[in-house]
Scaffold this motif. Structure first.
Motif, PDB file in Angstrom:
ATOM      1  N   MET A  79       0.814  -1.219   0.000  1.00  0.00           N
ATOM      2  CA  MET A  79       0.000   0.000   0.000  1.00  0.00           C
ATOM      3  C   MET A  79       0.842   1.262   0.000  1.00  0.00           C
ATOM      4  O   MET A  79       0.332   2.347  -0.276  1.00  0.00           O
ATOM      5  N   SER A  80       2.122   1.140   0.330  1.00  0.00           N
ATOM      6  CA  SER A  80       2.975   2.330   0.362  1.00  0.00           C
ATOM      7  C   SER A  80       3.328   2.809  -1.035  1.00  0.00           C
ATOM      8  O   SER A  80       3.792   3.939  -1.213  1.00  0.00           O
ATOM      9  N   LYS A  81       3.120   1.957  -2.048  1.00  0.00           N
ATOM     10  CA  LYS A  81       3.355   2.342  -3.434  1.00  0.00           C
ATOM     11  C   LYS A  81       2.046   2.839  -4.046  1.00  0.00           C
ATOM     12  O   LYS A  81       0.991   2.224  -3.825  1.00  0.00           O
ATOM     13  N   PRO A  82       2.081   3.932  -4.802  1.00  0.00           N
ATOM     14  CA  PRO A  82       0.837   4.476  -5.376  1.00  0.00           C
ATOM     15  C   PRO A  82       0.045   3.447  -6.159  1.00  0.00           C
ATOM     16  O   PRO A  82      -1.189   3.401  -6.069  1.00  0.00           O
ATOM     17  N   GLU A  83       0.755   2.581  -6.915  1.00  0.00           N
ATOM     18  CA  GLU A  83       0.046   1.566  -7.704  1.00  0.00           C
ATOM     19  C   GLU A  83      -0.640   0.547  -6.798  1.00  0.00           C
ATOM     20  O   GLU A  83      -1.716   0.041  -7.120  1.00  0.00           O
ATOM     21  N   GLY A  84       0.009   0.256  -5.672  1.00  0.00           N
ATOM     22  CA  GLY A  84      -0.586  -0.685  -4.738  1.00  0.00           C
ATOM     23  C   GLY A  84      -1.822  -0.116  -4.078  1.00  0.00           C
ATOM     24  O   GLY A  84      -2.850  -0.798  -3.947  1.00  0.00           O
ATOM     25  N   LEU A  85      -1.758   1.143  -3.668  1.00  0.00           N
ATOM     26  CA  LEU A  85      -2.922   1.788  -3.063  1.00  0.00           C
ATOM     27  C   LEU A  85      -4.062   1.881  -4.070  1.00  0.00           C
ATOM     28  O   LEU A  85      -5.229   1.717  -3.714  1.00  0.00           O
ATOM     29  N   GLU A  86      -3.716   2.120  -5.330  1.00  0.00           N
ATOM     30  CA  GLU A  86      -4.739   2.192  -6.374  1.00  0.00           C
ATOM     31  C   GLU A  86      -5.502   0.867  -6.480  1.00  0.00           C
ATOM     32  O   GLU A  86      -6.737   0.847  -6.591  1.00  0.00           O
ATOM     33  N   VAL A  87      -4.763  -0.225  -6.435  1.00  0.00           N
ATOM     34  CA  VAL A  87      -5.406  -1.547  -6.469  1.00  0.00           C
ATOM     35  C   VAL A  87      -6.291  -1.741  -5.237  1.00  0.00           C
ATOM     36  O   VAL A  87      -7.427  -2.224  -5.325  1.00  0.00           O
ATOM     37  N   LEU A  88      -5.781  -1.351  -4.067  1.00  0.00           N
ATOM     38  CA  LEU A  88      -6.559  -1.496  -2.840  1.00  0.00           C
ATOM     39  C   LEU A  88      -7.882  -0.730  -2.925  1.00  0.00           C
ATOM     40  O   LEU A  88      -8.942  -1.247  -2.542  1.00  0.00           O
ATOM     41  N   GLU A  90      -9.478   0.104  -5.599  1.00  0.00           N
ATOM     42  CA  GLU A  90     -10.356  -0.578  -6.563  1.00  0.00           C
ATOM     43  C   GLU A  90     -11.075  -1.745  -5.892  1.00  0.00           C
ATOM     44  O   GLU A  90     -12.265  -1.978  -6.136  1.00  0.00           O
ATOM     45  N   LEU A  91     -10.353  -2.474  -5.049  1.00  0.00           N
ATOM     46  CA  LEU A  91     -10.989  -3.568  -4.300  1.00  0.00           C
ATOM     47  C   LEU A  91     -12.030  -3.015  -3.333  1.00  0.00           C
ATOM     48  O   LEU A  91     -13.117  -3.599  -3.167  1.00  0.00           O
ATOM     49  N   ALA A  92     -11.717  -1.880  -2.690  1.00  0.00           N
ATOM     50  CA  ALA A  92     -12.647  -1.273  -1.740  1.00  0.00           C
ATOM     51  C   ALA A  92     -13.926  -0.819  -2.423  1.00  0.00           C
ATOM     52  O   ALA A  92     -15.014  -0.867  -1.828  1.00  0.00           O
ATOM     53  N   LYS A  93     -13.828  -0.360  -3.667  1.00  0.00           N
ATOM     54  CA  LYS A  93     -15.026   0.064  -4.413  1.00  0.00           C
ATOM     55  C   LYS A  93     -16.039  -1.063  -4.519  1.00  0.00           C
ATOM     56  O   LYS A  93     -17.245  -0.829  -4.547  1.00  0.00           O
ATOM     57  N   ARG A  94     -15.548  -2.287  -4.599  1.00  0.00           N
ATOM     58  CA  ARG A  94     -16.406  -3.449  -4.833  1.00  0.00           C
ATOM     59  C   ARG A  94     -16.779  -4.182  -3.547  1.00  0.00           C
ATOM     60  O   ARG A  94     -17.486  -5.185  -3.593  1.00  0.00           O
ATOM     61  N   GLY A 105      -2.688   6.004  13.261  1.00  0.00           N
ATOM     62  CA  GLY A 105      -1.580   6.656  12.576  1.00  0.00           C
ATOM     63  C   GLY A 105      -1.215   5.977  11.273  1.00  0.00           C
ATOM     64  O   GLY A 105      -0.928   6.643  10.260  1.00  0.00           O
ATOM     65  N   HIS A 106      -1.227   4.658  11.266  1.00  0.00           N
ATOM     66  CA  HIS A 106      -0.909   3.915  10.046  1.00  0.00           C
ATOM     67  C   HIS A 106      -2.046   4.009   9.028  1.00  0.00           C
ATOM     68  O   HIS A 106      -1.787   4.048   7.820  1.00  0.00           O
ATOM     69  N   ARG A 107      -3.287   4.074   9.502  1.00  0.00           N
ATOM     70  CA  ARG A 107      -4.399   4.250   8.559  1.00  0.00           C
ATOM     71  C   ARG A 107      -4.273   5.591   7.833  1.00  0.00           C
ATOM     72  O   ARG A 107      -4.509   5.684   6.627  1.00  0.00           O
ATOM     73  N   ARG A 108      -3.897   6.609   8.573  1.00  0.00           N
ATOM     74  CA  ARG A 108      -3.709   7.923   7.955  1.00  0.00           C
ATOM     75  C   ARG A 108      -2.502   7.914   7.012  1.00  0.00           C
ATOM     76  O   ARG A 108      -2.559   8.442   5.899  1.00  0.00           O
ATOM     77  N   LYS A 109      -1.423   7.285   7.460  1.00  0.00           N
ATOM     78  CA  LYS A 109      -0.194   7.252   6.663  1.00  0.00           C
ATOM     79  C   LYS A 109      -0.419   6.578   5.313  1.00  0.00           C
ATOM     80  O   LYS A 109       0.065   7.062   4.276  1.00  0.00           O
ATOM     81  N   PHE A 110      -1.134   5.463   5.318  1.00  0.00           N
ATOM     82  CA  PHE A 110      -1.322   4.707   4.075  1.00  0.00           C
ATOM     83  C   PHE A 110      -2.530   5.173   3.263  1.00  0.00           C
ATOM     84  O   PHE A 110      -2.767   4.690   2.160  1.00  0.00           O
ATOM     85  N   GLY A 111      -3.322   6.099   3.805  1.00  0.00           N
ATOM     86  CA  GLY A 111      -4.491   6.581   3.071  1.00  0.00           C
ATOM     87  C   GLY A 111      -5.620   5.577   3.029  1.00  0.00           C
ATOM     88  O   GLY A 111      -6.308   5.440   2.005  1.00  0.00           O
ATOM     89  N   ILE A 112      -5.835   4.880   4.164  1.00  0.00           N
ATOM     90  CA  ILE A 112      -6.912   3.874   4.212  1.00  0.00           C
ATOM     91  C   ILE A 112      -7.840   4.125   5.405  1.00  0.00           C
ATOM     92  O   ILE A 112      -8.510   3.212   5.878  1.00  0.00           O
ATOM     93  N   ASP A 113      -7.890   5.370   5.891  1.00  0.00           N
ATOM     94  CA  ASP A 113      -8.787   5.672   7.000  1.00  0.00           C
ATOM     95  C   ASP A 113     -10.231   5.750   6.493  1.00  0.00           C
ATOM     96  O   ASP A 113     -10.489   5.629   5.292  1.00  0.00           O
ATOM     97  N   VAL A 114     -11.155   5.985   7.407  1.00  0.00           N
ATOM     98  CA  VAL A 114     -12.578   5.935   7.056  1.00  0.00           C
ATOM     99  C   VAL A 114     -12.885   6.857   5.878  1.00  0.00           C
ATOM    100  O   VAL A 114     -13.514   6.433   4.891  1.00  0.00           O
ATOM    101  N   ASP A 115     -12.455   8.091   5.946  1.00  0.00           N
ATOM    102  CA  ASP A 115     -12.775   9.047   4.884  1.00  0.00           C
ATOM    103  C   ASP A 115     -12.144   8.650   3.557  1.00  0.00           C
ATOM    104  O   ASP A 115     -12.734   8.867   2.493  1.00  0.00           O
ATOM    105  N   ASP A 116     -10.950   8.072   3.596  1.00  0.00           N
ATOM    106  CA  ASP A 116     -10.283   7.639   2.366  1.00  0.00           C
ATOM    107  C   ASP A 116     -11.069   6.529   1.671  1.00  0.00           C
ATOM    108  O   ASP A 116     -11.249   6.550   0.447  1.00  0.00           O
ATOM    109  N   ILE A 117     -11.508   5.560   2.444  1.00  0.00           N
ATOM    110  CA  ILE A 117     -12.239   4.429   1.865  1.00  0.00           C
ATOM    111  C   ILE A 117     -13.658   4.853   1.463  1.00  0.00           C
ATOM    112  O   ILE A 117     -14.153   4.459   0.391  1.00  0.00           O
ATOM    113  N   ARG A 118     -14.284   5.676   2.276  1.00  0.00           N
ATOM    114  CA  ARG A 118     -15.636   6.144   1.928  1.00  0.00           C
ATOM    115  C   ARG A 118     -15.625   7.071   0.706  1.00  0.00           C
ATOM    116  O   ARG A 118     -16.642   7.216   0.036  1.00  0.00           O
TER     117      ARG A 118
END
Length: 403
Positions: A79-88, A90-94, A105-118
């Motif tokens: 998830m630390s790579k932009p391409e990896g986060l992009e895939v994540l 895409e999976l979250a969309k579905r 702190g790690h949710r914020r760092k990787f961009g996977i906190d509630v607002d990011d996923i929502r």
């Protein structure tokens, strides 16, 4: 095979170790499609756990990873790579559920906190498992079931008799993790029902600390009300000081029988008949609750003597018709072979292992489950389901975004 109650529900699990992955395992046994996201190189650290106490696992299968990861599919992702986060994302969309053990702190760092996923899926149920809860000064801290569930919530101190240095530890690995994971799975199921009825998604929180307190809830209510602690009797003490039918008795073959008959006058005569001491049925010492309480020491001495004359298999045969509740004291190997356990299919086959099924059954049937996935085992399959062609998949692998 009939579908489970969560058939068609898609869960994206970004979690490690035992607690939150065990919630994913329960959801998988309830019929959900659970995709486990692991780091593209290191995977779930739990995969490296081979030794627990004196027990060491060589080779595969490894119960230390199988228990909490049965029936899932796995993808290796960085998830630390932009391409990896992009895939994540895409999976979250579905997905219907985003399930994570990552600290705030790690949710914020990787961009996977509630607002990011929502932002990519406004209707997703976002479920978080934490050590110490989502609020308060220690919400950002991590922890394990030993620290947050066992020690901090009161179990360790309550179960340790006076005079013992230190504390009695949990009976085995992932004890608090597994209990807490089931709590989290139940919360997710309730949130899915709410979303179906109202269209509104929820953020679901379960902590090891909160689960440990819930497990001790009756004790905490009682001790807080009386402002007195529950003190564990020393090992070997019979049990109730006022009821001989609530306690533990040793058999001839050095096994133990637990009697728990809360109404002694109701069951006394039946117990006397089953232990061939009908002469005690009309003994005035054991005629009323008050007299039984007064003479509990006498009754305990009598029952100790008589129960020591036969083996546990002999008593088990005799006690098959005993009206009051009783149980053999069993270790885990004995419990796994218990006829009642087997009759209810509380153990299920998962690949090459027999695993304890989650405790909820639907329509009087055991859940169907499968083995835990190998590290990143379904990466290609999951990426193809996203519509990626092989050229793109190879690009992602070259970039180190996926395994």
């Amino acid at each position: 095979m009939s579908p489970g109650p969560l058939d068609g529900i898609r869960v994206l699990e970004v979690a490690m170790y035992g607690f939150v992955p065990s919630a994913g395992a329960v959801l998988a046994e309830w019929g959900a499609d659970v995709i486990k996201v692991e780091h593209a190189i290191t995977g779930d650290p739990q995969r490296g756990l081979r030794q627990t106490g004196a027990l060491k696992v060589e080779g595969d299968p490894n119960p230390n990873i199988e228990h909490a990861n049965r029936g899932k599919r796995a993808i290796g992702l960085d998830m630390s790579k932009p391409e990896g986060l992009e895939v994540l994302l895409e999976l979250a969309k579905r997905a219907d559920v985003f399930l994570t053990s990552f600290l705030p702190g790690h949710r914020r760092k990787f961009g996977i906190d509630v607002d990011d996923i929502r932002a990519v899926n406004p209707k997703i149920v976002y479920a978080r498992g934490s050590a110490l809860g989502p609020r308060g000064m220690e919400a950002e801290k991590g922890g394990y079931d030993m620290t947050a569930f066992w020690c901090r919530a009161g179990t360790a101190a309550t179960i340790t008799p006076p005079g013992i240095e230190g504390m009695i530890g949990p009976p085995g690995p992932a004890y608090g993790d597994t209990i807490s994971g089931t709590n989290l799975a139940g919360g997710i199921a309730a949130a899915l029902l709410k979303r179906e009825r109202t269209g509104e998604p929820s953020t679901v929180d379960v902590s090891l600390l909160g689960s440990g307190l819930w497990a001790m809830g009756h004790t905490i209510a009682l001790t807080s009300h009386l402002n007195q602690l529950m003190v564990q009797p020393s090992p070997g003490v019979h049990g109730s000081p006022i009821n001989p039918l609530v306690g533990v008795y040793e058999t001839k073959d050095h096994r133990y029988i637990s009697l728990v008959m809360m109404q002694p006058t109701k069951f006394w005569a039946d117990v006397c008949r089953h232990v061939d001491r009908e002469d005690l049925i009309d003994d005035p010492r054991f005629a009323t609750s008050a007299s039984i309480a007064e003479h509990t020491g006498d009754a305990v001495a009598i029952l100790r003597e008589v129960i020591a004359t036969r083996t546990l298999p002999e008593w088990s045969e005799r006690f098959a018709t005993l009206a009051g509740p009783w149980a053999p004291v069993q270790d885990t190997l004995q419990a796994a072979g218990d006829a009642q356990v087997l009759a209810n299919e509380y153990l299920v086959r998962a690949g090459d292992l027999d695993l304890v099924a989650n405790p909820v059954q639907f329509d009087v049937a055991a859940p169907h489950t499968g083995p835990a996935p190998g590290f990143a085992e379904q990466t290609d399959e999951v990426l193809e389901e996203l519509g990626l062609d092989w050229d793109r998949i190879i690009e992602l692998k070259t970039a180190g975004a996926v395994t």
